[in-house]
Design an enzyme around this catalytic site. Structure first.
Site, PDB file in Angstrom:
ATOM      1  N   GLY A 188     -74.412   9.619  36.123  1.00 39.02           N
ATOM      2  CA  GLY A 188     -73.868  10.800  36.515  1.00 39.02           C
ATOM      3  C   GLY A 188     -74.566  12.027  36.129  1.00 39.02           C
ATOM      4  O   GLY A 188     -74.991  12.120  34.738  1.00 39.02           O
ATOM      5  N   SER A 206     -64.302   9.063  31.005  1.00 39.47           N
ATOM      6  CA  SER A 206     -63.425   8.148  30.351  1.00 39.47           C
ATOM      7  C   SER A 206     -62.463   8.861  29.066  1.00 39.47           C
ATOM      8  O   SER A 206     -61.486   8.485  28.724  1.00 39.47           O
ATOM      9  CB  SER A 206     -64.190   7.330  29.698  1.00 39.47           C
ATOM     10  OG  SER A 206     -64.961   6.739  30.786  1.00 39.47           O
ATOM     11  N   HIS A 223     -67.012   7.078  38.044  1.00 39.64           N
ATOM     12  CA  HIS A 223     -67.778   5.868  38.044  1.00 39.64           C
ATOM     13  C   HIS A 223     -67.838   5.402  39.662  1.00 39.64           C
ATOM     14  O   HIS A 223     -68.768   4.870  40.232  1.00 39.64           O
ATOM     15  CB  HIS A 223     -67.297   4.624  37.287  1.00 39.64           C
ATOM     16  CG  HIS A 223     -67.333   5.080  35.885  1.00 39.64           C
ATOM     17  ND1 HIS A 223     -66.330   5.437  35.174  1.00 39.64           N
ATOM     18  CD2 HIS A 223     -68.338   5.319  35.088  1.00 39.64           C
ATOM     19  CE1 HIS A 223     -66.568   5.529  33.879  1.00 39.64           C
ATOM     20  NE2 HIS A 223     -67.887   5.248  33.709  1.00 39.64           N
ATOM     21  N   LEU A 276     -62.876   2.913  33.459  1.00 42.03           N
ATOM     22  CA  LEU A 276     -63.500   3.562  34.809  1.00 42.03           C
ATOM     23  C   LEU A 276     -62.620   4.566  35.445  1.00 42.03           C
ATOM     24  O   LEU A 276     -61.362   4.396  35.449  1.00 42.03           O
ATOM     25  CB  LEU A 276     -63.479   2.509  35.718  1.00 42.03           C
ATOM     26  CG  LEU A 276     -64.719   1.493  35.201  1.00 42.03           C
ATOM     27  CD1 LEU A 276     -64.580   0.227  36.225  1.00 42.03           C
ATOM     28  CD2 LEU A 276     -65.996   1.841  34.952  1.00 42.03           C
ATOM     29  N   LYS A 301     -72.913  14.735  34.936  1.00 44.95           N
ATOM     30  CA  LYS A 301     -72.202  15.104  33.637  1.00 44.95           C
ATOM     31  C   LYS A 301     -72.859  15.232  32.350  1.00 44.95           C
ATOM     32  O   LYS A 301     -72.812  15.935  31.725  1.00 44.95           O
ATOM     33  CB  LYS A 301     -70.621  14.587  33.791  1.00 44.95           C
ATOM     34  CG  LYS A 301     -69.814  15.170  32.705  1.00 44.95           C
ATOM     35  CD  LYS A 301     -68.593  14.643  32.185  1.00 44.95           C
ATOM     36  CE  LYS A 301     -68.573  13.309  31.663  1.00 44.95           C
ATOM     37  NZ  LYS A 301     -68.934  13.519  30.261  1.00 44.95           N
ATOM     38  N   ASP A 302     -73.524  13.750  32.384  1.00 47.86           N
ATOM     39  CA  ASP A 302     -74.403  13.657  31.249  1.00 47.86           C
ATOM     40  C   ASP A 302     -75.913  13.983  31.454  1.00 47.86           C
ATOM     41  O   ASP A 302     -76.777  13.383  31.584  1.00 47.86           O
ATOM     42  CB  ASP A 302     -74.276  12.019  30.571  1.00 47.86           C
ATOM     43  CG  ASP A 302     -72.939  11.675  30.281  1.00 47.86           C
ATOM     44  OD1 ASP A 302     -72.174  12.288  29.285  1.00 47.86           O
ATOM     45  OD2 ASP A 302     -71.917  11.036  31.044  1.00 47.86           O
TER      46      ASP A 302
END
Ligand code: PAF
Length: 281
Positions: free
Chosen positions: A147, A186, A37, A33, A149-150
């Site tokens: 998120g 991560s 997150h 995390l 980001k993805d």
């Protein structure tokens, strides 16, 4: 904060929490995390009476076994981080609990998985849809937080939820960045200090390209951005695409009145990083 490992323990607890606390927000994670997150957790706890977090490194979404093995895992440290957040329950199941039988479902994402991550990581999104739909079935949240980001993953999960008529509201949340611009992930933990320095170039490339939007042809911008990334020999670029947000197909000119987004994937050493930025103008 309750830490639960089995579905049978989870069922009665969720019923109790929902009766006492109202709507259930869910943040699925693979652990390791970071502040990204934690921002999802904050958004969930602002909107829901109860927040559940899952920690499960899902084997079915790794198309490369080495990547699965080296994915950072440290449950104790994660639980320690979560204990100071407003999280009511953590679900940290074993693979057998999530998949008592092998999951053989194949999802049709209607082309959303054709480009970018879908092209470079065959089977990855099918595994993501398997685990997210399974976790939805187990946890039965009202809202689930992912998120941006993805970005492609978020589009795939929205598609999966709509195909399955899922009642879960899918909430997309902004990318959280390090002070030098690197998107939190991560996988950043796996970078050596030198590689970490190089990684800042990824968001720099996205920012740099954003300034050229609508000024030079799309293909020249792609090439120029790839060249910029490759000035650092540690970086291998898998793709830099500018895509239509609605169907994730690459755009070839600027005559678009839909939203567009710049998306990058690179490898630095053995670490694969992705990032994206809103390019709508
Ligand atoms: O984004 C992730 O961490 C994972 O893909 C997810 C959504 C938790 C599914 O394993």
């Amino acid at each position: 904060m309750e830490i639960i490992r089995t579905i049978s323990e989870l069922n009665s607890l969720i019923k109790k929490l929902k009766t006492e606390g109202g709507s259930l927000g869910f943040v699925p994670t693979m652990g390791a995390l970071h502040d990204g997150h934690l921002s999802l957790i904050r958004q969930s706890s602002e909107k829901n009476g109860v927040t559940a977090v899952s920690i499960f490194v899902n084997p079915t979404q790794f198309n490369d076994n080495q990547d699965f093995k080296s994915y950072p895992k440290n449950l104790e440290e994660d639980l320690n981080i979560l204990s100071s957040c407003s999280v009511d329950l953590v679900f940290a199941p074993s693979p057998e609990e999530v998949y008592p039988e092998p999951d053989t479902r194949i999802f049709d994402f209607e082309g959303l998985d054709k480009w970018m991550e879908g092209e470079h990581r065959p089977g990855h999104f099918n595994g993501v849809a398997q685990v997210v739909s399974r976790l939805f079935e187990i946890i039965q949240p009202d809202m689930a937080y992912f998120g941006e980001k993805d970005f492609q993953q978020l589009a795939i999960i929205r598609k999966m939820a709509s195909i399955m008529n899922s009642p879960v509201r899918i909430m997309g949340c902004p990318i959280i960045r390090e002070p030098d611009g690197l998107a939190m992930s991560s996988r950043n933990k796996l970078l050596t200090p030198k590689e970490r320095q190089s990684a800042a170039r990824v968001s720099e490339a996205l920012m740099r390209a954003k300034k050229q939007i609508n000024k030079i042809p799309v293909e020249s911008l792609r090439q120029d951005t790839m060249n910029f990334l490759h000035e650092d020999p540690k970086i291998q670029t898998e793709y830099f695409e500018i895509v239509d947000e609605s169907d994730l197909t690459p755009v070839s000119d600027w005559n678009h009145n839909t939203r567009i987004r710049g998306c990058i994937a690179v490898a630095i050493g053995n670490v694969r990083l992705i990032d994206n930025m809103d390019y709508s103008f």
